[in-house]
Design an enzyme around this catalytic site. Structure first.
Site, PDB file in Angstrom:
ATOM      1  N   ASP A   7     -13.561   2.535   2.066  1.00 13.28           N
ATOM      2  CA  ASP A   7     -14.312   1.489   2.532  1.00 13.28           C
ATOM      3  C   ASP A   7     -15.108   2.373   3.794  1.00 13.28           C
ATOM      4  O   ASP A   7     -14.755   3.332   4.391  1.00 13.28           O
ATOM      5  CB  ASP A   7     -13.813   0.299   2.445  1.00 13.28           C
ATOM      6  CG  ASP A   7     -13.074   0.008   3.912  1.00 13.28           C
ATOM      7  OD1 ASP A   7     -12.712   0.959   4.286  1.00 13.28           O
ATOM      8  OD2 ASP A   7     -12.662  -1.249   3.684  1.00 13.28           O
ATOM      9  N   CYS A  64      -8.557   2.734   3.251  1.00 14.77           N
ATOM     10  CA  CYS A  64      -9.601   1.672   3.980  1.00 14.77           C
ATOM     11  C   CYS A  64      -8.816   1.485   5.426  1.00 14.77           C
ATOM     12  O   CYS A  64      -8.141   2.491   5.672  1.00 14.77           O
ATOM     13  CB  CYS A  64      -9.387   0.234   3.044  1.00 14.77           C
ATOM     14  SG  CYS A  64      -7.759  -0.425   2.852  1.00 14.77           S
ATOM     15  N   THR A  66      -6.297  -0.309   6.832  1.00 13.69           N
ATOM     16  CA  THR A  66      -5.012  -0.444   6.588  1.00 13.69           C
ATOM     17  C   THR A  66      -4.320   0.393   5.360  1.00 13.69           C
ATOM     18  O   THR A  66      -3.251   0.616   5.325  1.00 13.69           O
ATOM     19  CB  THR A  66      -4.304  -1.987   6.523  1.00 13.69           C
ATOM     20  OG1 THR A  66      -5.140  -2.333   5.385  1.00 13.69           O
ATOM     21  CG2 THR A  66      -4.889  -2.519   8.095  1.00 13.69           C
ATOM     22  N   HIS A  97       9.948   9.273  -7.946  1.00 12.10           N
ATOM     23  CA  HIS A  97      10.536   8.214  -8.377  1.00 12.10           C
ATOM     24  C   HIS A  97       9.803   7.272  -9.279  1.00 12.10           C
ATOM     25  O   HIS A  97      10.171   6.502 -10.343  1.00 12.10           O
ATOM     26  CB  HIS A  97      11.229   7.158  -7.509  1.00 12.10           C
ATOM     27  CG  HIS A  97      12.351   8.053  -6.693  1.00 12.10           C
ATOM     28  ND1 HIS A  97      13.403   7.155  -6.138  1.00 12.10           N
ATOM     29  CD2 HIS A  97      12.733   9.291  -6.658  1.00 12.10           C
ATOM     30  CE1 HIS A  97      14.568   8.014  -5.782  1.00 12.10           C
ATOM     31  NE2 HIS A  97      13.929   9.588  -5.696  1.00 12.10           N
ATOM     32  N   HIS A 133      14.425   6.485 -13.782  1.00 13.20           N
ATOM     33  CA  HIS A 133      13.258   6.402 -13.334  1.00 13.20           C
ATOM     34  C   HIS A 133      12.191   5.909 -14.448  1.00 13.20           C
ATOM     35  O   HIS A 133      11.321   5.060 -13.917  1.00 13.20           O
ATOM     36  CB  HIS A 133      12.759   7.506 -12.342  1.00 13.20           C
ATOM     37  CG  HIS A 133      13.644   7.609 -11.212  1.00 13.20           C
ATOM     38  ND1 HIS A 133      13.759   6.957 -10.111  1.00 13.20           N
ATOM     39  CD2 HIS A 133      13.954   8.766 -10.707  1.00 13.20           C
ATOM     40  CE1 HIS A 133      14.580   7.142  -9.111  1.00 13.20           C
ATOM     41  NE2 HIS A 133      14.644   8.480  -9.427  1.00 13.20           N
TER      42      HIS A 133
HETATM   43  C1  RB5 Z   1     -11.980  -3.935   6.827  1.00 10.74           C
HETATM   44  O1  RB5 Z   1     -12.373  -4.332   8.020  1.00 10.74           O
HETATM   45  C2  RB5 Z   1     -10.849  -3.691   6.403  1.00 10.74           C
HETATM   46  O2  RB5 Z   1     -10.425  -5.144   6.189  1.00 10.74           O
HETATM   47  C3  RB5 Z   1     -10.378  -2.837   5.411  1.00 10.74           C
HETATM   48  O3  RB5 Z   1     -10.846  -1.699   5.570  1.00 10.74           O
HETATM   49  C4  RB5 Z   1      -8.884  -2.816   4.826  1.00 10.74           C
HETATM   50  O4  RB5 Z   1      -7.940  -2.582   6.023  1.00 10.74           O
HETATM   51  C5  RB5 Z   1      -8.382  -4.000   4.052  1.00 10.74           C
HETATM   52  O5  RB5 Z   1      -7.289  -3.907   3.708  1.00 10.74           O
END
Ligand code: RB5
Length: 148
Positions: A7, A64, A66, A97, A133
């Site tokens: 993203d 993304c 996180t 695994h 597994h």
């Molecule tokens: C975008 O601001 C953020 O929410 C997205 O990149 C991600 O971290 C969502 O899990």
């Protein structure tokens, strides 16, 4: 072929990963996004997850801010085992695994050097094929089959 998408929060790391993998000879299909204009990560998680689930690509990478949203969304697609990794041990273990077929990373969490090492560990590690597994992955599939 490896599917990749990000993203707006992870465009820089996605481009670094594409360059890194192409230099190593991997074929990459880039499903976007291509600018830092705000987008919704589920749209991109779906594109990569579908490409892997349908057999168009052998595996995938989603990035993304996180890695959490991408991993949650990708794991809604039947046949996808998406692992959010912040260390190389987990990246190797999830291949050995869990036979993970999609890797999720967070650009706001994991620095470029470590992220590229995680990608390498994910790409270079085979599923162990051990019976225990295989049985546990069948258990995951059984949950999917419940469909509710
Ligand atoms: C975008 O601001 C953020 O929410 C997205 O990149 C991600 O971290 C969502 O899990």
């Amino acid at each position: 072929m490896t599917a990749i998408a990000c993203d707006h929060a992870a465009l820089g790391l996605k481009n670094e990963i594409i360059k890194h993998l192409q230099e190593k000879g991997y074929e990459i299909k880039d499903f976007g996004c291509y600018t830092t204009e705000s987008v919704d990560y589920p749209d991109y998680a779906r594109k990569v997850a579908r490409a892997v689930a349908d057999g168009e690509c052998v595996n995938g990478i989603l990035i993304c801010g996180t890695g959490i949203g991408m991993s949650i969304a990708a794991n809604k697609v039947k046949g996808i085992r998406c692992a959010l990794c912040g260390d190389t041990f987990s990246a190797r273990a999830t291949r050995e695994h869990n036979d993970a077929n999609v890797l999720a990373l967070g650009e706001r969490v994991t620095g470029k050097g470590l992220a590229l090492d995680i990608v390498d560990a994910f790409m270079e590690t085979e599923f162990s094929g051990d019976a225990r597994h295989v049985r546990r992955i069948s258990g995951i599939t059984a949950i999917e089959e419940e469909g509710k």
